[in-house]
Design an enzyme around this catalytic site. Sequence first.
Site, mmCIF file in Angstrom:
data_model
loop_
_atom_site.group_PDB
_atom_site.id
_atom_site.type_symbol
_atom_site.label_atom_id
_atom_site.label_comp_id
_atom_site.label_asym_id
_atom_site.label_seq_id
_atom_site.Cartn_x
_atom_site.Cartn_y
_atom_site.Cartn_z
ATOM 1 C CD GLN A 1 31.254 -37.929 19.109
ATOM 2 O OE1 GLN A 1 32.240 -37.311 19.472
ATOM 3 N NE2 GLN A 1 31.261 -39.221 18.895
ATOM 4 C CG PHE A 2 23.823 -36.752 17.152
ATOM 5 C CD1 PHE A 2 23.026 -37.889 17.207
ATOM 6 C CD2 PHE A 2 24.553 -36.503 15.999
ATOM 7 C CE1 PHE A 2 22.965 -38.755 16.119
ATOM 8 C CE2 PHE A 2 24.493 -37.347 14.919
ATOM 9 C CZ PHE A 2 23.699 -38.492 14.978
ATOM 10 C CB THR A 3 27.082 -40.473 18.405
ATOM 11 O OG1 THR A 3 28.379 -39.915 18.565
ATOM 12 C CG2 THR A 3 26.624 -40.334 16.958
#
Length: 154
Positions: A78-80
């Site tokens: 989850q790059f967010t």
Amino acid sequence: MKALIQRVAQASVTVEDAVIGKIGNGLLIFLGVTAEDTEEECRMLAEKICKLRIFADENDKTNCSVTDIGGSLLVVSQFTLCADCRKGTRPSFSKAGPPDEANRLYRYFTEQCRALGLQVENGEFGAHMQVALCNDGPFTIWLDTDELKKPRRQ
């Protein structure tokens, strides 16, 4: 490296209407890889998570790790988690790791967890995923390797 950890009774991840990862009792880990992360952060975070005592013992005290209870991990990239929201109202993701390197470190992190004796399921790096979970507690913890490296008292 950043991880949002949720103690779950069950969790699953679906891509294009197919369940690709599913666990029962254990931890759902959302993993964000930053541009500065290395294999060292992967090893440090895997060890910390696998030893984190957040499961109940026979006296209902949080004295057991996921390893102690024979639980599983579901790791979802989850790059967010690397979002910078300090300026304006649109998050910047410039601190997220480049996709090829982030994917390599995401896979390395899961390998480290397996090497510590845990069953690990994965999401699909870069895919649009639906994650379902039953948060147990609820019990949610935020870990950041930059913070873990700092001394506890300054």
